[in-house]
Design an enzyme around this catalytic site. Structure first.
Site, PDB file in Angstrom:
ATOM      1  CB  SER A   9      -1.126   0.073   1.346  1.00 52.88           C
ATOM      2  OG  SER A   9      -1.653   1.019   1.151  1.00 52.88           O
ATOM      3  CG  HIS A  34      -3.984  -1.374  -2.214  1.00 51.82           C
ATOM      4  ND1 HIS A  34      -5.063  -2.000  -2.822  1.00 51.82           N
ATOM      5  CD2 HIS A  34      -4.330  -0.457  -1.182  1.00 51.82           C
ATOM      6  CE1 HIS A  34      -5.968  -1.487  -2.268  1.00 51.82           C
ATOM      7  NE2 HIS A  34      -5.728  -0.735  -1.275  1.00 51.82           N
ATOM      8  CG  ASP A  36      -5.689   2.524   0.494  1.00 51.27           C
ATOM      9  OD1 ASP A  36      -6.351   1.623  -0.214  1.00 51.27           O
ATOM     10  OD2 ASP A  36      -4.874   2.161   1.255  1.00 51.27           O
ATOM     11  CG  MET A  38      -8.538   7.167   2.019  1.00 48.88           C
ATOM     12  SD  MET A  38      -7.886   7.210   3.629  1.00 48.88           S
ATOM     13  CE  MET A  38      -6.710   5.393   3.258  1.00 48.88           C
ATOM     14  CG  HIS A  67      -9.722   0.633  -1.960  1.00 43.87           C
ATOM     15  ND1 HIS A  67      -9.210   0.230  -0.479  1.00 43.87           N
ATOM     16  CD2 HIS A  67     -11.020   0.624  -1.708  1.00 43.87           C
ATOM     17  CE1 HIS A  67     -10.347   0.330   0.171  1.00 43.87           C
ATOM     18  NE2 HIS A  67     -11.521   0.403  -0.497  1.00 43.87           N
ATOM     19  CG  MET A  69     -11.491   3.607   0.733  1.00 45.36           C
ATOM     20  SD  MET A  69     -10.579   3.427   2.233  1.00 45.36           S
ATOM     21  CE  MET A  69      -8.863   3.394   1.497  1.00 45.36           C
ATOM     22  CG  MET A 138     -12.021  -2.144   3.583  1.00 45.56           C
ATOM     23  SD  MET A 138     -10.637  -1.938   2.918  1.00 45.56           S
ATOM     24  CE  MET A 138      -9.815  -1.237   4.526  1.00 45.56           C
ATOM     25  N   GLY A 143      -9.668   4.463   6.621  1.00 47.81           N
ATOM     26  CA  GLY A 143      -9.356   5.710   6.792  1.00 47.81           C
ATOM     27  C   GLY A 143      -8.144   5.950   7.681  1.00 47.81           C
ATOM     28  CG  PHE A 144      -7.445   6.526  10.730  1.00 48.88           C
ATOM     29  CD1 PHE A 144      -7.038   7.968  10.814  1.00 48.88           C
ATOM     30  CD2 PHE A 144      -8.695   6.385  11.163  1.00 48.88           C
ATOM     31  CE1 PHE A 144      -7.959   8.922  10.794  1.00 48.88           C
ATOM     32  CE2 PHE A 144      -9.755   7.435  11.066  1.00 48.88           C
ATOM     33  CZ  PHE A 144      -9.370   8.702  10.999  1.00 48.88           C
ATOM     34  N   GLY A 146      -1.901   1.798  10.144  1.00 51.76           N
ATOM     35  CA  GLY A 146      -1.399   1.218  11.197  1.00 51.76           C
ATOM     36  C   GLY A 146      -2.357   0.425  12.308  1.00 51.76           C
ATOM     37  CG  ASP A 176      -6.325  -2.643   2.481  1.00 52.43           C
ATOM     38  OD1 ASP A 176      -5.344  -2.540   3.580  1.00 52.43           O
ATOM     39  OD2 ASP A 176      -6.597  -1.639   1.853  1.00 52.43           O
ATOM     40  N   GLY A 177      -5.894  -4.448   5.567  1.00 54.68           N
ATOM     41  CA  GLY A 177      -5.773  -3.914   7.020  1.00 54.68           C
ATOM     42  C   GLY A 177      -5.168  -4.783   7.949  1.00 54.68           C
ATOM     43  N   GLY A 178      -4.156  -4.191   8.664  1.00 53.04           N
ATOM     44  CA  GLY A 178      -3.377  -4.950   9.615  1.00 53.04           C
ATOM     45  C   GLY A 178      -2.842  -6.296   9.039  1.00 53.04           C
ATOM     46  N   GLY A 198       0.656  -2.306   4.410  1.00 52.46           N
ATOM     47  CA  GLY A 198       1.288  -1.042   4.529  1.00 52.46           C
ATOM     48  C   GLY A 198       2.498  -0.963   5.073  1.00 52.46           C
TER      49      GLY A 198
END
Length: 221
Positions: A9, A34, A36, A38, A67, A69, A138, A143-144, A146, A176-178, A198
């Site tokens: 990401s 990737h 993002d 936003m 992506h 968003m 997701m 939106g954030f 980490g 996507d995420g963590g 990321g």
């Protein structure tokens, strides 16, 4: 879908040295980049737009996994397609007529994806599943960066994998995420085959290339 794909990401990269970051992940074997996007409305953060995608296209031969968003994505998909997006993914939460938007993305020469937030049920994308090239789950609230992966999203990946298998679909199943060395195997076992990472890539203590190498070994192992 047997091929496993790592998609760093780029928003987590050091944007002051973006060309070096892109070169590092590409040479290390990243499969996609990737991106993002936003808008500050659908999610509270504002990131990048078509001009950034166009710049990335000039730096790398890797597919750009964009992506969106954003609210009313149908108003902007043509600009991102022209900028060089390979895949365009929209949120089911922002598309009242999701099949129409998916068809429009494909008409612009991009592969088309649909994504859903952690609180959105898997059934919400049923109407689009026969049409899409990719489903993005997701595993954090978008939106954030980490954030830690939400464990309840693992079962959602399993549910969507079962739906895709029932349709005999070749669509990618992306998460996507963590995503890191600990959580990637869990999502892989659940049925995902595309992994967005990321901080696990770009904040790796030995550099982003080492971050790619570490996760690629897990993804394809």
């Amino acid at each position: 879908m047997s091929i496993n794909i790592l998609a760093p990401s780029i928003i987590a990269a050091d944007l002051a040295h973006i060309a070096d970051e892109v070169a590092a992940i590409e040479s290390a074997g990243a499969d996609w980049i990737h991106v993002d996007v936003m808008d500050g409305h659908f999610v509270p953060t504002i990131t990048v737009g078509p001009l950034f995608v166009e710049s990335l296209k000039g730096m790398s031969k890797l597919p750009l996994d964009v992506h969106l968003m954003i609210l009313e994505p149908e108003k902007h998909i043509e600009a991102f397609a022209k900028a060089g997006a390979s895949n365009l993914t929209v949120h089911v939460e922002t598309c009242p007529d999701l099949p129409h938007v998916i068809k429009k993305i494909k008409s612009l020469g991009c592969t088309a994806g649909v994504t859903l937030n952690p609180a959105t049920p898997a059934s919400s994308i049923d109407s689009a599943l026969p049409l899409v090239d990719l489903v993005l789950v997701m595993s954090v609230v978008p939106g954030f960066s980490g954030q830690k992966l939400m464990p309840e999203t693992i079962s959602k990946v399993e549910e969507i994998r079962a739906k895709l298998n029932a349709l005999r679909s070749n669509a990618h199943l992306e998460v996507d995420g963590g995503i890191n060395a600990d959580t990637l195997p869990l999502m892989k076992k659940a049925g995902a085959n595309v992994f967005v990472a990321g901080n696990a890539v770009f904040k790796h203590p030995k550099g982003s290339g080492a971050g790619v190498n570490a996760l690629k070994e897990i993804a394809i192992g």
